[in-house]
Design an enzyme around this catalytic site. Structure first.
Site, PDB file in Angstrom:
ATOM      1  CB  ILE A 466      -1.009  -0.006   1.173  1.00 13.79           C
ATOM      2  CG1 ILE A 466      -0.301  -0.075   2.532  1.00 13.79           C
ATOM      3  CG2 ILE A 466      -1.976  -1.176   1.026  1.00 13.79           C
ATOM      4  CD1 ILE A 466      -1.245   0.120   3.729  1.00 13.79           C
ATOM      5  CB  ILE A 652      14.051  -1.558  11.434  1.00  9.18           C
ATOM      6  CG1 ILE A 652      13.468  -0.887  12.691  1.00  9.18           C
ATOM      7  CG2 ILE A 652      13.616  -0.820  10.169  1.00  9.18           C
ATOM      8  CD1 ILE A 652      11.964  -0.954  12.829  1.00  9.18           C
ATOM      9  CG  ASN A 654      13.787  -0.995   3.472  1.00  8.45           C
ATOM     10  OD1 ASN A 654      14.604  -0.114   3.721  1.00  8.45           O
ATOM     11  ND2 ASN A 654      13.291  -1.199   2.264  1.00  8.45           N
ATOM     12  CE  LYS A 656      15.514   5.562   0.293  1.00  7.61           C
ATOM     13  NZ  LYS A 656      16.863   6.145   0.211  1.00  7.61           N
ATOM     14  CD  GLN A 661       4.806   3.090   6.712  1.00  8.88           C
ATOM     15  OE1 GLN A 661       3.756   3.155   7.321  1.00  8.88           O
ATOM     16  NE2 GLN A 661       4.895   3.401   5.441  1.00  8.88           N
ATOM     17  CD  GLU A 728      -2.295   0.716  11.711  1.00  2.59           C
ATOM     18  OE1 GLU A 728      -3.285   1.421  11.896  1.00  2.59           O
ATOM     19  OE2 GLU A 728      -2.348  -0.490  11.432  1.00  2.59           O
TER      20      GLU A 728
HETATM   21 MO1  MOS Z   1      -4.477   0.395   9.335  1.00  2.00          MO
HETATM   22  S1  MOS Z   1      -5.829   1.776  10.105  1.00  2.00           S
HETATM   23  O1  MOS Z   1      -5.013  -1.122   9.888  1.00  2.00           O
HETATM   24  O2  MOS Z   1      -4.586   0.572   7.648  1.00  2.00           O
END
Ligand code: MOS
Length: 768
Positions: A466, A652, A654, A656, A661, A728
């Site tokens: 994504i 971690i 990656n 970068k 994120q 997140e």
């Molecule tokens: Mo996240 S809010 O599970 O894309």
């Protein structure tokens, strides 16, 4: 991609690797959902309700039907049969339970009331405007006051000890209410569907965070077998949770395409993004903290309400982190839902934790002020050694070190606690901090790895990237295990016909795909070695597979074995007919010698929730943000000037993509704190600031210097690499760190986001 700077083999895990999908995205050759075009493609435009509550009295499509090129108009009077998804179905999730055009009822402004399909987008747009709807309108309830008149149920989700008694007895108490507004996901790419039927089979080009889930939902909704539905989402212009589950436009496009027997494209516009595809709901959270005079927590109550739509029960789980982030013997978390005439809320980056920790961490800062205690010291004093919610040990928790590292970075020792007491370059500065946490899990995943006869490796999985770097994670694992250069690794994702992969949600994709990818490539290598020793014309014929190794994509005898094979060749009839070359042979040469089309193997991820070892632990990531604001009281100008983010997310993979994120999340956190709020007009229920001109998101000009540090403690309970997932959590804790800094600079405590200049004009700090 350039390979010169790529760390080789195993060293690639943890390195800062550029995205392998970068070139196709930056050159504009990556196809997003509605970029797909087909011969005979028809264009659909949705018609939205202009009232926020009531029913459709009359829908007149006769004028629209006369517009040249119009092929079809769907509405509640003529919609084809579609089905609901069972709300508690355990293998799939949808967003809005009510299918489009199910009846004449209107539950929120912007609800779809008709769909127009025409030869061209212009014709469809003109016809959509010509659809006449009359309504029996009622006044929608879009009140932002959730508490007053609340009659719904409150559910207690966590309770331990006796928090009310402990609060009554506590020498120091904080009792405050915090409000976070509706926020709208604003990915660059809008939701959209291109639906293409071929007989009984449908292919949906979507912008989806979960192609497997999307396929299951659409099969149920359309009433066709799952194997007849294919969902493709190869590139996604971000989702932030808004694309986790299907929205009605997918159904509308699929049904129209079936009816017309032509491909149909339906894209939302930016305004529709504010009404039809979810939002982070409004929250109202009362936090009560009790503490001893020396700052030990004795009681926590976290009682929150969030709004939801008229038909769907969406709980924004604000109290999720409350039971375990700090130690406290007496605690309760409760929640309730207030119905409003709004579209269905949906997860938005860090759902629950982001608004929840704004409230809890703000209250902690207020407690520190009341105790006259350093807020850093208060956090450290109440650090939890085990998860007091589940009573399990943490697999790996370094929250204290996140705080101490951040304190070191910003120079916390120099902080003077009095509001307005710190100055720099003619400005008042304020410093604040807050903690963060987010759950981890290893969710199921299947991947296949193919060693191809052309010397390439192809890995396949029906998860999707994504924008977070999932393509690259797969390639890193392949490279680490085989040494095949990155530019000879093909990663196929974003297609539900591939082996089932996880939804990209909950920051769990990386920890889910790593074991499957690793197991698949390890199995493929084992097969390769077996074939090398079993193929008569192979230089390794007759050798033991365990004496072979794969380096830089070439099959070698292991160093120690090489000499032994030579000796054996002189003495034994069973010895390899061909002496293995010192430099090994490329794997594709062996595939050719063995006359194979390739070597394919499948790997699976064993989910943590079925793994007794993982279930014995509380799996969470942790972090802290330290924010600095600059306040110029003479001109009422507030800027966030620095943020240090220190995160404990396991290893971690990656650097970068991982740092990216946290940076992106911090940017969203600045937007949440200072700018973002979706407002509904009282009479119609319309989101009145539903555009990029009116709904402000943080831009580069709003952003401070951002500094990300990973503690990088591998969490081997989660997977063999020790990666928990990162994403997140970066947004959690930003808002309370900034509002604590705002208090420190101005003496104004903002408990309702976003921070407004009007709030700060009350400041007693009037000059520098
Ligand atoms: Mo996240 S809010 O599970 O894309």
């Amino acid at each position: 991609m350039a390979t010169a700077t790529t760390p080789q083999a195993a060293g690639i895990i943890g390195a800062a690797v550029p995205r392998i999908d970068g070139p196709v995205k930056t050159t504009g050759t990556a196809l997003y959902a509605v970029d797909h075009d087909f011969p005979g493609l028809a264009h659909a435009v949705a018609v939205q309700s202009t009232v926020g509550s009531g029913r459709i009295r009359k829908l007149d499509a006769s004028a629209a039907e006369q517009i040249p090129g119009v092929l079809l108009i769907f509405h509640h009077g003529n919609m084809e049969k579609v089905y609901r998804l069972f709300p508690h179905q355990d293998d799939a999730t949808t967003s809005e339970a009510r299918p489009p055009f199910e009846d004449d009822k209107i539950y929120y402004w912007g609800q779809y009331v008709a769909l127009v399909v025409a030869e061209t987008l212009e014709q469809a747009t003109a016809a959509a405007e010509a659809v006449r709807a009359e309504y029996d309108a009622e006044t929608p309830n879009v009140s932002a006051d959730l508490e007053t008149g609340f009659t719904g149920q409150r559910h207690s989700s966590w309770k331990r000890g006796d928090p009310d008694k402990a609060l009554a007895e506590a020498p120091v108490v904080i009792d405050e209410t915090y409000i976070t507004p509706v926020e709208t996901h604003n990915p660059m790419e809008m939701h959209g569907t291109v639906a293409v039927w071929d007989g009984d089979n449908v292919t949906l080009y979507e912008s989806s965070q979960g192609v497997v889930n999307h396929r299951i939902v659409m099969a149920e909704v359309l009433g066709v077998p799952r194997e007849n539905v294919r969902v493709i989402s190869r590139f996604i212009g971000s989702g932030f949770g808004g694309k986790l589950f299907p929205w009605p436009q997918s159904t509308m496009a699929a049904v129209a395409a079936r009816k017309l027997n032509r491909p149909v494209k339906l894209s939302l516009d930016r305004r529709m993004m504010f009404s039809n595809v979810g939002h982070r709901p409004l929250t109202e959270q009362r936090i009560r903290l009790g503490a001893t005079a020396d700052g030990r927590l004795t009681a926590v109550r976290h009682d929150f309400l969030n709004h939801t739509s008229m038909l769907d029960d969406i709980v924004e789980r604000c109290g999720e982190q409350t039971p375990f982030i700090y130690s406290c013997p007496n605690l309760e978390v409760s929640s309730g839902l207030a119905r409003r005439n709004v579209g269905t809320p949906t997860p938005m980056r860090g759902p629950g934790a982001v608004p929840g920790l704004f409230a809890l961490e703000s209250a902690m800062d207020e407690l520190a002020v009341k105790l006259k205690m350093d807020p850093l010291e208060l956090r450290i004093k109440n650090d939890a050694e085990r998860d007091e919610g589940t009573n399990l040990p943490f697999s790996s928790r370094h929250l204290k070190e996140c705080f101490t590292t951040g304190a070191e970075k910003i120079g916390w020792k120099q902080r003077t606690p009095e509001p307005g007491s710190m100055r720099r370059n003619g400005k008042v500065i304020g410093w604040g901090l807050a903690g963060a946490s987010w759950g981890a899990a290893r969710i199921p995943c299947t991947a296949t790895v193919e060693l191809c006869p052309n010397g390439r490796i192809c890995v396949r999985c029906a998860t999707q990237d994504i924008g977070t770097g999932t393509y690259t994670i797969f390639a890193q694992v392949m490279h680490a295990k085989t040494g095949v250069p990155m530019d000879r690794i093909d990663v196929l994702l974003g297609d539900s016909s591939l082996p089932d992969g996880p939804t990209s949600g909950g920051s769990m994709a990386t920890s889910a795909v790593l074991p499957a990818a690793t197991n698949a490539v390890n199995s493929a290598i084992t097969r390769l070695m077996n074939i090398a020793t079993l193929t008569q014309n192979s230089p390794f014929y007759g050798a033991k597979p365990e004496t072979l190794t794969l380096i830089d994509g070439r099959i070698h005898m292991k160093e120690a074995e090489q000499a032994g094979v030579r000796r054996m060749a002189l003495t034994s009839d069973d010895a390899p007919a061909v002496r293995p070359p010192a430099g090994g042979i490329p794997f594709e040469e062996l595939i050719s010698l063995a006359r194979l089309s390739g070597i394919t193997a499948t790997g699976r991820t064993f989910p943590s929730f079925e793994d007794p070892k993982a279930k014995a632990y509380s799996l969470h990531s942790f972090g802290a943000h330290f924010a600095e604001v600059e306040w110029e009281p003479e001109i009422a100008r507030l800027r966030v000037s620095r943020i240090f983010s220190i995160f404990d997310c396991g290893r971690i993979i990656n650097l970068k993509a991982g740092a990216n994120q946290i940076l992106g999340a911090a940017v969203m956190g600045v937007g949440m704190t200072l700018l973002e709020e979706t407002r509904y007009e009282k009479r119609t229920g319309q989101p009145i600031n539903g555009s990029f001109a009116d709904y402000l998101v943080a831009t580069c000009a709003d952003l401070p210097e951002l500094d990300v540090t990973f503690l990088d403690y591998p969490d081997l309970i989660v997977n063999e690499y020790g990666a928990r997932g990162v994403g997140e959590i970066g947004m959690a804790g930003v808002a309370p760190a900034i509002t604590a800094a705002v208090y420190h600079a101005t003496g104004i405590r903002v408990r309702e986001l976003p921070v407004r200049i009007e709030d700060l004009l009350q400041s007693k700090i009037v000059e520098v």
